[in-house]
Design an enzyme around this catalytic site. Structure first.
Site, short mmCIF file in Angstrom:
data_model
loop_
_atom_site.label_atom_id
_atom_site.label_comp_id
_atom_site.label_asym_id
_atom_site.label_seq_id
_atom_site.Cartn_x
_atom_site.Cartn_y
_atom_site.Cartn_z
N GLY A 245 -32.80 50.03 71.44
CA GLY A 245 -34.03 49.26 71.44
C GLY A 245 -35.20 49.85 72.18
N PRO A 281 -29.01 54.09 71.76
CA PRO A 281 -30.36 54.38 71.28
C PRO A 281 -30.34 54.98 69.87
CG PRO A 281 -29.63 56.13 72.74
CD PRO A 281 -28.54 55.09 72.76
N GLY A 282 -31.26 54.56 69.05
CA GLY A 282 -31.43 55.14 67.72
C GLY A 282 -32.82 55.73 67.60
N ARG A 283 -33.80 54.83 67.51
CA ARG A 283 -35.19 55.24 67.36
C ARG A 283 -35.64 56.25 68.42
NH1 ARG A 283 -38.81 51.75 64.95
NH2 ARG A 283 -37.30 50.10 65.33
N CYS A 349 -45.68 50.53 42.17
CA CYS A 349 -46.42 49.39 41.61
C CYS A 349 -46.23 48.14 42.45
CB CYS A 349 -46.01 49.16 40.17
SG CYS A 349 -46.51 50.53 39.14
N GLU A 350 -46.79 48.13 43.63
CA GLU A 350 -46.77 46.99 44.55
C GLU A 350 -48.03 47.08 45.41
OE1 GLU A 350 -44.44 44.60 45.04
OE2 GLU A 350 -42.89 45.43 43.71
C1 LIG Z 1 -30.14 49.06 65.32
C2 LIG Z 1 -29.21 48.99 66.47
C3 LIG Z 1 -29.33 49.87 67.55
C4 LIG Z 1 -30.42 50.91 67.65
O1 LIG Z 1 -31.67 50.33 67.85
P1 LIG Z 1 -32.95 51.28 68.18
O2 LIG Z 1 -34.06 50.33 68.32
O3 LIG Z 1 -33.11 52.18 67.01
O4 LIG Z 1 -32.64 52.01 69.43
C5 LIG Z 1 -28.39 49.79 68.55
N1 LIG Z 1 -27.39 48.87 68.52
C6 LIG Z 1 -27.25 48.01 67.50
C7 LIG Z 1 -26.12 47.04 67.52
C8 LIG Z 1 -28.15 48.03 66.44
O5 LIG Z 1 -28.02 47.15 65.45
#
Ligand SMILES: *Cc1c(COP(=O)(O)O)cnc(C)c1O
Length: 425
Positions: A245, A281-283, A349-350
């Site tokens: 997050g 972390p992802g983003r 087309c949106e």
């Molecule tokens: C999507 C998700 C993440 C990653 O969230 P980011 O905002 O991309 O860091 C981590 N844990 C869970 C359970 C998620 O669903």
């Protein structure tokens, strides 16, 4: 590694041409066509290290695969020793295919199927993040039948306001995610009596693109209170998982530094020396490691408003349409064309098919543009809407560019479809 800072990974080099690492983006467009996604291995690596260096074992960082699940991206992270947070059996398979270890996988997700649970147990994944009583029962039954033990955390809902877009807030009472905090103690106590279950931790994930530390600390406070009440009844956790997050800079956001975010949490956990911290972390790992490279097809003026029409659309990058997300869009080569003020729109087309609204840029038909910060939730949310083959993905490493996913062909797009027999009459 020229200029590869996490928030400024792509830079205008000689002749004011946008580069990624040592490669000029026009070369990529020429070689692979547009639209295409371009990622920097150096930036992914640097972003990863910002987390992993703050959280040595027994703490653990699990990259959230759904942000960008290309096999080569997972490979780079697996080579760096990453753990992985997955939300489907498909994502588990990707991690394994990319060289990740099953033991380093945590399996989140609100509606895990029998087949996914069985697959995860067969491989021996690190743990399940369990989201309901019913799921707990199911995991216990399947694990027992297989004579396995499932390590579990419960995902609890700490009911804190992440102050982010409603579609990416996940830790409020109204959200579908996790079990309510009030029920957590009783649920853990029941889990402790079930066969095939080993309790290892507690987990939460309050939302995405958070730009302040406070909501994380508020959630941590509630998680530690849970840890205390579990300890009182003799349930001892090995770790708490505070999810992902952490936000990134798309335009002028100022999210906390990774180090300050992690140190603030570790400091609060100093009284819990036996408790490790996991993050997902992802983003923050991949968003600013990628751009979507696109070409201007036409400029259009409808007597009222200007449109910059490009060859990438909402099927390629959904975030602007879905979340009103802002991505900076820049010229790849500095332009002397007249200034245009209008929307950057795609061919789909949106009316909602835009990549940017109310932008002022110097552009002409044929120019290349880079949609920035497109490394997270870009390709993974893409689709074939309007029968548009999905774009290729390219990984740049130093002075080399690797095609890590080919552009889809029309055959790829309709693979698995079939015609029915011609009617007789
Ligand atoms: C999507 C998700 C993440 C990653 O969230 P980011 O905002 O991309 O860091 C981590 N844990 C869970 C359970 C998620 O669903």
């Amino acid at each position: 590694m020229p200029n590869a800072k996490p928030q400024q990974p792509f830079f205008h080099g000689s002749n004011n041409v946008l580069h990624v690492e040592q490669i000029a983006l026009p070369n990529i467009a020429e070689r692979f066509g547009t639209p295409c996604y371009v990622y920097s291995r150096a930036v992914i690596t640097e972003n990863w290290r910002a987390f992993s260096e703050q959280l040595p074992a027994p703490h653990k960082v699990c990259y959230a695969v759904k942000a960008n699940s290309n096999l080569a991206v997972l490979q780079v992270l697996a080579d760096l020793g990453a753990g992985f947070d997955v939300v489907s059996g498909g994502e588990i398979a990707r991690v394994i295919r990319a060289g990740g270890k099953a033991a380093d996988i945590v399996f989140s997700g609100v509606a895990k199927s029998d087949a996914e649970i069985r697959y995860a147990l067969e491989l021996g994944i690190g743990q399940f993040n369990v989201e309901s009583d019913a799921e707990l029962e199911r995991i216990s039954a399947i694990a027992t039948a297989m004579q396995h033990t499932a390590r579990i955390s419960f995902r609890v809902n700490p009911d804190v306001d992440a102050k982010t877009h409603p579609y990416i807030a996940t830790g409020l009472e109204d959200n579908k995610f996790g079990i309510p905090m009030q029920e957590a103690l009783a649920t853990y106590q029941r889990a402790a009596t079930l066969p095939g279950i080993e309790i290892v931790g507690a987990d939460c994930h309050i939302g995405s693109q958070l730009t302040e530390i406070e909501p994380f600390l508020a959630a941590l406070e509630r998680m530690l209170a849970l840890v205390d009440s579990l300890t009182e009844v003799g349930i001892h956790l090995h770790h708490i998982d505070m999810g992902g997050g952490l936000g990134v800079t798309y335009t002028d956001e100022e999210p906390p530094q990774v180090a300050s975010y992690i140190q603030a949490m570790l400091k609060r956990m100093a009284d819990y020396p036996h408790l490790s911290l996991y993050l997902e972390p992802g983003r923050a790992i991949v968003a600013n490691a990628g751009v979507l490279l696109t070409k201007v097809e036409y400029l259009k003026f409808n007597g009222h408003k200007h449109f910059i029409m490009v060859d990438a659309g909402m099927n390629d990058l959904l975030r602007p349409s879905l979340y009103q997300a802002h991505h900076d869009i820049v010229n790849v080569v500095a332009s002397n064309a007249p200034e245009v003020h209008g929307d950057v729109v795609g061919p789909v087309c949106e009316t909602g098919d835009f990549l940017g609204q109310n932008r002022t840029m110097r552009v002409a038909a044929g120019d290349l543009l880079a949609v920035k910060s497109a490394g997270a939730y870009g390709f993974t949310m893409s689709s074939n809407y309007n029968t548009r083959p999905r774009p290729p993905e390219i990984m740049v490493a130093g002075d080399q560019a690797f095609l890590i996913r080919a552009r889809e062909t029309l055959e790829d797009v309709w693979r698995g479809e079939s015609l029915i027999p011609a009617s007789e009459g």
